[in-house]
Design an enzyme around this catalytic site. Structure first.
Site, PDB file in Angstrom:
ATOM      1  N   CYS A 510      44.201  50.087  30.238  1.00 38.79           N
ATOM      2  CA  CYS A 510      42.992  49.607  29.551  1.00 38.79           C
ATOM      3  C   CYS A 510      43.341  48.205  29.043  1.00 38.79           C
ATOM      4  CB  CYS A 510      42.597  50.558  28.419  1.00 38.79           C
ATOM      5  SG  CYS A 510      43.820  50.643  27.105  1.00 38.79           S
ATOM      6  N   ALA A 511      42.649  47.732  28.025  1.00 44.29           N
ATOM      7  CA  ALA A 511      42.912  46.366  27.559  1.00 44.29           C
ATOM      8  C   ALA A 511      44.196  46.277  26.743  1.00 44.29           C
ATOM      9  CB  ALA A 511      41.722  45.850  26.749  1.00 44.29           C
TER      10      ALA A 511
END
Ligand code: FAD
Length: 564
Positions: A510-511
């Site tokens: 994810c980020a």
């Protein structure tokens, strides 16, 4: 007791002041070859950049003020030329008059510091080629800047090189920064240093990595033509050499004191050299690394000052032990701060020390309080949980996280202890779960095998059967994702597990590493055994692999759904 100190700045003055507080009747002489004692050498770059416009603010004391307050006999402009350890005398030259004399001592303290490393290339003696160590050095640099210098070349992207680069930019100069290593701040791990490189680029600095200085020559009107190792040429009005330091121990060597292979003075537990009546402190000595126990050199003001104090304690019967050194350091580079403590991952690797690393990007304080900013934090720890090191970059609050972790390393704490630390919290300062706690949680999860991580380096030889799973939103995915990734937002994962093969490795990302951890927990508890979460998410990956090309476009799963 007559104690003589050679070198009147950090370590030397710390010794002298402590010695006086312990022994009112001692005779204490300080010999300093330069015109100033007890000055703030750490403040020199800020005077260069005019942030400290008043030069006198750097001069903390004079021989007169030290005589009045501490009854010290401080002699500036007096250079020690030779030591006779048998006769216990020093040959001294008064630089103003040329007079030479012998000074006797009962105990001698060497705090002669470090000398800048001068690259062995032609032209380093040109008048516009300078170093930054002393007040006269900063005077000379300021004079060059004031002479309408427009372009500076800084050689070396360590702490001093970066501080000087910022200072010169503040004064309006274009700056080219050349660094031999493939990263700025070589004491940090490359992905952590990368955000500082981006900050430099954002401030208009031309950064030339993996490049060295080949030669310098006069190019007319005081301009210097610098040839670099890649064959390119830089024209500069001033060149600052900031390529590191080496212990200044020529006096000690000539006196026969034991040195290591790098020329650093060997001292015992009480900071005594191979001649027990002679102490060594500061940048000149070899110290013991607090994490691995290896001999190292750590040229920093804090250790030098504390060693000066410890040597005085020992001389005057108060114990006085040298402490192992963590190398805790910090630098501001324009709008970003980089700080480090303990060992870096590359140092642990080269020392063969088993370790784990986690990356995280929490806000420096509560996200809902105005001005929150991500803190990029990397924590290194041993398989038994002992904290080995940490690095951080960010804004306000970067320093306190590294200082807390430095304290934890000294106390031999584990990542479990970090998770449990009770730290000051109100929204403008932190979060109820401070970044230090979060680092402890993540590391503890990893050790408990509730979390497994993967790192960017694995992409190059990824198992062809592995699934790359992007658990960000569809909008984030379409703005750039890893080639070949499948997108299932973590909020939809429970209902879409059937889209993911069970028996192959799943590399989730994810980020920042948080949503991928949530996804990992869902999948692990639903029977997937080979799931790992990207450490620090894309935020770290893009720092680790700066050339990484992300694919743009619709999520693969959405496309598949549209085609059905
Ligand atoms: P020094 O403080 O360097 O003192 C050595 C003295 O010995 C010198 O004044 C020298 O003239 C004198 N001397 C040497 N030989 C003789 C001789 N034969 N006779 C008489 N005198 C002699 N550290 C940090 O932790 N944080 C920072 O932000 C930081 N910034 C820095 C910025 C700059 C520009 C510089 C140069 C250093 C910085 N440092 C910083 C490093 C820190 O200043 C040093 O680690 C610290 O000063 C070392 O103390 P010392 O007593 O060993 O040596």
């Amino acid at each position: 007791m007559k104690a003589v100190v050679i070198g009147g700045v950090a370590g030397g003055m710390s010794f002298a002041a402590r010695a006086r507080r312990l022994a009112e009747d001692a005779e204490i002489v300080v010999l300093e070859r330069d015109p100033y004692v007890s000055y703030a050498n750490c403040g020199l770059p800020y005077h260069l950049g005019d942030e400290i416009p008043d030069r006198d603010a750097l001069i903390l004391h004079t021989p007169q003020s030290l005589a009045r307050s501490l009854a010290l006999d401080v002699r500036t402009g007096h250079e020690a030329l030779a030591i006779d350890p048998v006769e216990r005398t020093i040959l001294v030259r008064d630089r103003a008059t040329g007079r030479q004399y012998h000074e006797a001592y009962d105990a001698l303290v060497l705090s002669t510091g470090a000398a800048p490393v001068i690259p062995p290339v032609p032209g380093v003696g040109l008048p516009s080629v300078r170093v930054l160590r002393t007040v006269p050095d900063v005077d000379a640099l300021r004079a060059l800047v004031d002479r309408a210098a427009r372009h500076a070349l800084v050689v070396g992207a360590g702490f001093i090189g970066l501080e000087a680069t910022e200072a010169l930019r503040r004064r309006g100069l274009a700056v080219t920064l050349v660094e031999l290593a493939a990263q700025v701040l070589p004491s940090l791990d490359p992905e952590m240093a990368r955000s500082i490189e981006l900050e430099l680029l954002g401030a208009g600095v031309e950064v030339r990595l993996a490049t060295s200085l080949a030669s310098l020559r006069e190019a007319g009107d005081g301009t210097v033509a610098a040839e670099l190792s890649d064959g390119s040429q830089v024209l500069a009005d001033l060149v600052l050499l900031a390529a590191g330091v080496r212990p200044e121990t020529s006096l000690a060597a000539a006196a026969g004191l034991a040195l290591n292979a790098r020329g650093a003075l060997l001292v015992d537990q009480h900071l005594r050299t191979s001649v027990p009546s002679i102490y060594g402190v500061g940048d000149a000595i070899e110290v013991v690394d607090a994490v691995c126990g290896a001999p190292v050199s750590v040229p920093l003001a804090g250790p030098a000052s504390r060693q000066g104090r410890a040597a005085a304690d020992h001389l005057f019967g108060r114990g006085g032990q040298r402490s192992p050194v963590l190398g805790t350091a910090i630098v501001r580079v324009f709008g970003t701060v980089a700080a480090t403590t303990g060992r870096s991952e590359k140092a642990l690797r080269s020392a063969g020390v088993a370790h784990h690393a986690v990356h995280l990007h929490p806000n420096n304080h509560a996200g809902y309080f105005p001005g929150a900013r991500p803190l990029h934090l990397k924590l290194l720890f041993a398989p038994d949980g002992r904290v080995l090191g940490a690095q951080a970059t960010g804004g306000e609050g970067t320093d306190k996280r590294i200082d807390v972790i430095a304290t934890a390393i000294r106390a031999r704490m584990t990542v479990g202890d970090l998770a449990d630390l009770e730290l000051a919290y109100a929204p403008p300062f932190g979060s109820a779960k401070d970044p230090v706690n979060l680092a402890g949680f993540i590391a503890s999860n990893l050790l408990a095998e509730d979390l497994s991580v993967w790192r960017g380096g694995e992409l190059a030889d990824m198992d062809p059967g592995a699934v790359l799973l992007d658990v960000r939103s569809a909008a984030e995915f379409s703005s750039g994702h890893l080639p070949g990734a499948l997108n299932i937002p973590h909020t939809e994962l429970r209902g879409r597990l059937g889209e993911i093969a069970r028996d192959c490795p799943v590399l989730v990302y994810c980020a920042s590493g948080f949503r991928s951890y949530l996804a990992l927990r869902v999948m692990r508890q639903s029977g997937w055994t080979q799931v790992r979460s990207l450490s620090g998410g894309l935020s770290t990956l893009q720092l680790e692999l700066p050339g990484l090309a992300l694919e743009l476009g619709e999520p693969a799963a959405t496309l598949a759904a549209a085609l059905r």
